[in-house]
Design an enzyme around this catalytic site. Structure first.
Site, PDB file in Angstrom:
ATOM      1  N   ASP A   1       0.859  -1.184   0.000  1.00 10.86           N
ATOM      2  CA  ASP A   1       0.000   0.000   0.000  1.00 10.86           C
ATOM      3  C   ASP A   1       0.897   1.235   0.000  1.00 10.86           C
ATOM      4  O   ASP A   1       1.648   1.467   0.956  1.00 10.86           O
ATOM      5  CB  ASP A   1      -0.897  -0.025   1.235  1.00 10.86           C
ATOM      6  CG  ASP A   1      -1.853   1.166   1.319  1.00 10.86           C
ATOM      7  OD1 ASP A   1      -1.789   2.044   0.430  1.00 10.86           O
ATOM      8  OD2 ASP A   1      -2.646   1.212   2.274  1.00 10.86           O
TER       9      ASP A   1
ATOM     10  N   ASN B   1       2.745   5.596 -10.162  1.00  7.44           N
ATOM     11  CA  ASN B   1       1.404   5.586 -10.741  1.00  7.44           C
ATOM     12  C   ASN B   1       0.309   5.400  -9.705  1.00  7.44           C
ATOM     13  O   ASN B   1      -0.823   5.830  -9.919  1.00  7.44           O
ATOM     14  CB  ASN B   1       1.306   4.462 -11.777  1.00  7.44           C
ATOM     15  CG  ASN B   1      -0.113   4.257 -12.244  1.00  7.44           C
ATOM     16  OD1 ASN B   1      -0.653   5.031 -13.034  1.00  7.44           O
ATOM     17  ND2 ASN B   1      -0.773   3.204 -11.738  1.00  7.44           N
TER      18      ASN B   1
ATOM     19  N   TYR C   1      -8.035  15.511  -4.606  1.00  2.00           N
ATOM     20  CA  TYR C   1      -7.322  14.841  -5.699  1.00  2.00           C
ATOM     21  C   TYR C   1      -6.579  15.863  -6.559  1.00  2.00           C
ATOM     22  O   TYR C   1      -5.399  15.692  -6.885  1.00  2.00           O
ATOM     23  CB  TYR C   1      -8.324  14.061  -6.552  1.00  2.00           C
ATOM     24  CG  TYR C   1      -7.724  13.370  -7.754  1.00  2.00           C
ATOM     25  CD1 TYR C   1      -7.046  12.169  -7.621  1.00  2.00           C
ATOM     26  CD2 TYR C   1      -7.853  13.924  -9.032  1.00  2.00           C
ATOM     27  CE1 TYR C   1      -6.504  11.525  -8.738  1.00  2.00           C
ATOM     28  CE2 TYR C   1      -7.320  13.287 -10.149  1.00  2.00           C
ATOM     29  CZ  TYR C   1      -6.642  12.096  -9.993  1.00  2.00           C
ATOM     30  OH  TYR C   1      -6.104  11.470 -11.099  1.00  2.00           O
TER      31      TYR C   1
ATOM     32  N   LYS D   1      -2.429  16.240  -7.206  1.00  2.00           N
ATOM     33  CA  LYS D   1      -1.792  16.193  -8.516  1.00  2.00           C
ATOM     34  C   LYS D   1      -1.074  17.503  -8.833  1.00  2.00           C
ATOM     35  O   LYS D   1      -0.024  17.504  -9.487  1.00  2.00           O
ATOM     36  CB  LYS D   1      -2.826  15.868  -9.594  1.00  2.00           C
ATOM     37  CG  LYS D   1      -3.435  14.474  -9.464  1.00  2.00           C
ATOM     38  CD  LYS D   1      -2.381  13.384  -9.572  1.00  2.00           C
ATOM     39  CE  LYS D   1      -2.983  11.994  -9.554  1.00  2.00           C
ATOM     40  NZ  LYS D   1      -1.975  10.923  -9.695  1.00  2.00           N
TER      41      LYS D   1
END
Length: 397
Positions: free
Chosen positions: A219, A246, A309, A313
């Site tokens: 994880d 990724n 999110y 990023k």
């Protein structure tokens, strides 16, 4: 009866380069996958005394020994012996280099006798040394020939023999990247958080693909799991030429209902996980290693219900720019591939598909292979002067 081995390989590179690279003992942890460290203890004329240390074994023990090595540039030969013999009564090595058609023939001879107390006899050690020498010679050939290509101004796009770590590689974009590298000749380690059919099918597909591949349960939101993953890379690959970050996490939550735990969970995987993977991989990154972070087009445009999110990023962009400057002097490149809308295993509604067909210049959703191509490019010699960049792969949205 004493043990004896003879092995050779032809390296397509100039004699001077082959000689210099293979006799630079301090660089042996890069040339040989089995060595974790090489420490010069003493120099006496042409003779060098040094300590070689292996990578930690499954118990965490690091085995090492002291050797002496005397190269003779005029005859292109090297004589070497173990000073600390360990399980051997003695171990003497002789290296010779000869210019032949197709390059330089490098030949190793090993003469030894095992101690009575050793856990393996002369015959068993001969077989073991022959197996390992073939592996190491093939690795040295690849590394020296790549150096020769770079020195001649050449480039290569194939990834034959390269050692690659891809996090989150059992589904979607990650799976496409793993399989693309494996099919291009790389040896790939990847990881997954949860067991399931996707893991089983990837293991099967990799087993049918040439190369030395491994799928590990880890994880990326857990630091201890990351340390274990890098340990698996050290043990299985010996070093890492390419890291692809990724693994990611996403959820769709209105900002006024987004709690701190969910914010932290997504950032821990997407941003902190990338930071930890790179940091812990540094000791086993090889010269010229390429680090590729999988970002997202949303980092520059934003999107409702995904503020956590999007923030993670966008953070990758800043992290990548800083790392490219800090790690560049060490020979490492760091870039981002930022996908737009990509169709994976999750079902896409007709409404969503129609929307993106209108929005993208190419009139379709992307597929994992569309992302794998730019990743393999950034990992190749063709991108040797690219670092700190974000490549948007979004279909012209």
């Amino acid at each position: 009866m004493a043990g004896h081995t003879e092995n050779e390989i032809v390296i397509n590179a100039p004699m001077g380069l082959v000689w210099d690279m293979t006799n630079d003992v301090e660089s042996w942890p890069t040339l040989f996958s089995e060595y974790g460290a090489a420490e010069i203890l003493e120099r006496d004329g042409a003779t060098v005394r040094f300590r070689l240390s292996l990578h930690p074994d499954e118990t965490g023990t690091v085995w090492s020994w002291v050797s002496e090595r005397t190269p003779d540039p005029e005859t292109r030969t090297v004589r070497s012996r173990r000073v600390e013999t360990g399980v051997f009564e003695y171990m003497n090595l002789f290296w010779e280099y000869e210019q032949v058609d197709g390059g330089v023939r490098m030949r190793w001879t090993q003469d030894f006798t095992m101690k009575q107390s050793a856990p393996i006899d002369d015959e068993g050690m001969t077989a073991r040394l022959n197996r390992n020498t073939g592996i190491q010679m093939a690795r040295i050939k690849r590394i020296v020939e790549e150096a020769a290509e770079r020195a001649a101004g050449g480039v290569r796009f194939d990834h034959q023999g390269r050692r690659v770590l891809v996090t989150g590689g059992t589904r979607g974009i990650g799976r496409g990247i793993v399989l693309a590298f494996a099919r291009a000749g790389a040896n790939v380690v990847t990881c997954h958080r949860s067991d399931g059919p996707a893991v089983d099918s990837l293991v099967k597909e990799l087993s049918e693909t040439p190369g030395d591949h491994k799928v590990v349960k880890a994880d990326i939101g857990n630091e201890a799991d990351i340390e274990r993953l890098i340990g698996e890379c050290r043990a299985h690959l010996g070093g890492i030429d390419v890291v692809v970050n990724n693994a990611g996490s996403i959820s769709h939550v209105p900002f006024d209902k987004l709690d701190a735990d969910e914010w932290r969970r997504v950032l821990d995987v997407n941003l902190t996980g990338t930071f930890l993977v790179v940091q812990k991989a540094l000791p086993i990154l090889t010269p010229g290693a390429s680090i590729i972070n999988i970002g997202s087009k949303v980092a520059s445009v934003g999107i409702p219900l995904r503020s956590h999110y999007t923030a993670s990023k966008a953070g990758l962009v800043g992290l990548t720019r800083s790392l490219c400057k800090e790690l560049g002097p060490k020979g490492y490149r760091v870039n981002i591939v930022a996908p737009g809308p990509v169709e994976t295993e999750e079902e896409v509604t007709p409404e969503v598909r129609e929307r993106y067909e209108r929005l993208t210049a190419v009139g379709r959703l992307g597929v994992p292979g569309d992302i794998a191509g730019p990743v393999l490019f950034l990992a190749s010699d063709l991108a040797a002067f690219m670092t700190g960049e974000t490549i948007n792969v979004d279909g012209g949205i």
